[in-house]
Motif scaffolding. Structure first.
Motif, PDB file in Angstrom:
ATOM      1  N   LEU A  54      47.599  42.023  48.313  1.00  0.00           N
ATOM      2  CA  LEU A  54      47.856  43.174  47.420  1.00  0.00           C
ATOM      3  C   LEU A  54      46.442  43.313  46.622  1.00  0.00           C
ATOM      4  N   GLY A  55      45.849  42.334  46.397  1.00  0.00           N
ATOM      5  CA  GLY A  55      44.745  42.661  45.631  1.00  0.00           C
ATOM      6  C   GLY A  55      43.602  43.282  46.295  1.00  0.00           C
ATOM      7  N   GLN A  56      43.460  43.404  47.549  1.00  0.00           N
ATOM      8  CA  GLN A  56      42.749  44.203  48.251  1.00  0.00           C
ATOM      9  C   GLN A  56      43.212  45.771  48.559  1.00  0.00           C
ATOM     10  N   VAL A  57      44.399  45.720  48.790  1.00  0.00           N
ATOM     11  CA  VAL A  57      44.830  47.044  49.464  1.00  0.00           C
ATOM     12  C   VAL A  57      45.050  48.267  47.980  1.00  0.00           C
ATOM     13  N   VAL A  58      45.577  47.379  47.181  1.00  0.00           N
ATOM     14  CA  VAL A  58      46.244  48.039  45.798  1.00  0.00           C
ATOM     15  C   VAL A  58      44.720  49.041  45.409  1.00  0.00           C
ATOM     16  N   PRO A  59      43.988  48.128  45.027  1.00  0.00           N
ATOM     17  CA  PRO A  59      42.605  48.909  44.223  1.00  0.00           C
ATOM     18  C   PRO A  59      42.084  49.528  45.243  1.00  0.00           C
ATOM     19  N   LEU A  60      41.811  49.472  46.541  1.00  0.00           N
ATOM     20  CA  LEU A  60      41.526  50.328  47.598  1.00  0.00           C
ATOM     21  C   LEU A  60      42.250  51.582  47.582  1.00  0.00           C
TER      22      LEU A  60
ATOM     23  N   GLY B  22      37.611  39.424  56.281  1.00  0.00           N
ATOM     24  CA  GLY B  22      37.984  40.445  55.162  1.00  0.00           C
ATOM     25  C   GLY B  22      37.592  40.095  53.829  1.00  0.00           C
ATOM     26  N   GLY B  23      36.577  39.396  53.386  1.00  0.00           N
ATOM     27  CA  GLY B  23      36.099  39.265  52.195  1.00  0.00           C
ATOM     28  C   GLY B  23      35.821  40.490  51.475  1.00  0.00           C
ATOM     29  N   GLY B  24      36.124  40.617  50.328  1.00  0.00           N
ATOM     30  CA  GLY B  24      36.154  41.997  49.509  1.00  0.00           C
ATOM     31  C   GLY B  24      34.595  42.307  49.316  1.00  0.00           C
TER      32      GLY B  24
ATOM     33  N   SER C  77      35.403  45.010  43.811  1.00  0.00           N
ATOM     34  CA  SER C  77      34.772  45.389  44.861  1.00  0.00           C
ATOM     35  C   SER C  77      35.547  46.573  45.703  1.00  0.00           C
ATOM     36  N   MET C  78      36.878  46.001  45.719  1.00  0.00           N
ATOM     37  CA  MET C  78      37.748  46.920  46.562  1.00  0.00           C
ATOM     38  C   MET C  78      37.948  48.243  45.773  1.00  0.00           C
TER      39      MET C  78
ATOM     40  N   ALA D  35      33.135  49.917  38.182  1.00  0.00           N
ATOM     41  CA  ALA D  35      33.667  49.097  39.104  1.00  0.00           C
ATOM     42  C   ALA D  35      32.512  48.192  39.852  1.00  0.00           C
ATOM     43  N   ARG D  36      31.624  49.283  40.262  1.00  0.00           N
ATOM     44  CA  ARG D  36      30.319  48.663  41.071  1.00  0.00           C
ATOM     45  C   ARG D  36      29.471  47.810  40.251  1.00  0.00           C
ATOM     46  N   ARG D  37      29.475  48.205  38.884  1.00  0.00           N
ATOM     47  CA  ARG D  37      28.468  47.383  37.820  1.00  0.00           C
ATOM     48  C   ARG D  37      29.140  46.032  37.739  1.00  0.00           C
ATOM     49  N   ALA D  38      30.588  46.050  37.669  1.00  0.00           N
ATOM     50  CA  ALA D  38      31.447  45.009  37.289  1.00  0.00           C
ATOM     51  C   ALA D  38      31.286  44.010  38.655  1.00  0.00           C
ATOM     52  N   ALA D  39      31.344  44.615  39.741  1.00  0.00           N
ATOM     53  CA  ALA D  39      31.305  43.744  40.810  1.00  0.00           C
ATOM     54  C   ALA D  39      29.842  43.104  41.103  1.00  0.00           C
TER      55      ALA D  39
END
Length: 276
Positions: free
Chosen positions: A136-142, A76-78, A13-14, A163-167
């Motif tokens: 980090l799982g939020q900040v790094v991919p963002l 802050g849920g992704g 998502s991020m 990424a959007r399809r996967a999300a």
């Protein structure tokens, strides 16, 4: 299993958000400090405080009480940003709020659990490392997505689509998981607990109707970001407590997605709204 799925969903998502929101898009948010203050207060003060008040008034069992407070206090849920995309909200607002709320959740969750009479800080440094990994799982991919969008826009478009399809697939899988594992066990949480969760989720998406909060797209972003809690963080603390606490968090997730996803889809059917 649910924690791992939510963690992967968070990263996808991020990444989808980062490849859709540019660094320059945050300028509009910087010019609206009032919007930021209201959104942050709603996420780390108002909603958790309401949760503590409701579970105290209803007098739920201690384990169910802890689970609901953990979920309500974890901002802050992704997937909030993912639903903002679907709801045609202001993606920059949603992404920026998640950057602010992710570290705040590391403080608000144990703090509100303590207010409710429970200590949830894991012993030793391993717990802090795991929570830091969630951050980090939020900040790094963002950051990776935004960098691609700025310097490799063609790559960013391709990554965004994947990424959007996967999300989207993961979101559907997580919702289905909550349905399969949670519906039959809702009576264990108790119908008063279900009612409390429903009230909390409904209240969390009310910013969409507050005209003084900002533009339509900004209100949608705040509503989706506030409505979706950080279940990864809540489940981490819940797993260190008991299976009943985990069940209460899963029940919150079931009702949360059961309300927020239809709201986002309903908003997606309206005319596009330009961000300001």
């Amino acid at each position: 299993m649910s924690t791992a799925a939510v963690a992967v969903l968070l990263i996808a998502s991020m990444l989808a958000v980062g490849t859709a929101a540019g660094i320059d898009d945050f300028g509009a948010l910087a010019r609206r400090p009032g919007l930021v203050l209201v959104a942050v207060a709603a996420n780390v003060i108002v909603l958790p405080g309401l949760a503590v008040a409701l579970v105290t008034a209803v007098d739920l069992g201690p384990e169910v009480t802890l689970g609901l407070v953990l979920a309500a206090a974890a901002p802050g849920g992704g997937t909030g940003a993912l639903l903002t995309l679907h709801a045609r909200g202001d993606l920059a607002v949603s992404a920026a709020l998640q950057v602010l709320l992710a570290p705040l959740g590391l403080v608000s969750v144990p703090a509100w659990a303590a207010v409710a009479g429970h200590g949830v800080i894991p012993a030793g440094g391993a717990g802090l490392l795991l929570v830091g990994g969630g951050l980090l799982g939020q900040v790094v991919p963002l950051a990776v997505g935004m960098t691609l969008r700025r310097y490799r826009p063609r790559w960013a478009q391709r990554v965004h689509r994947m990424a959007r399809r996967a999300a989207d697939v993961l979101l559907a899988a997580v919702v289905l998981y909550f349905l399969v594992t949670g519906v039959g066990r809702l009576p264990q949480v108790g119908w008063p607990g279900v009612a409390v969760i429903t009230v909390l989720v409904v209240v969390s998406v009310t910013p969409v109707g507050l005209s003084r909060l900002g533009s339509v797209s900004q209100r949608r972003a705040v509503a989706m970001t506030t409505g979706v809690r950080n279940l990864t963080l809540a489940l981490f603390f819940a797993a260190a407590a008991s299976p009943t606490v985990v069940l209460a968090v899963l029940a919150y997730g079931l009702i949360m997605y059961g309300i927020c996803v239809p709201v986002a889809w309903a908003l997606a059917r309206t005319k596009p709204v330009p961000a300001v």
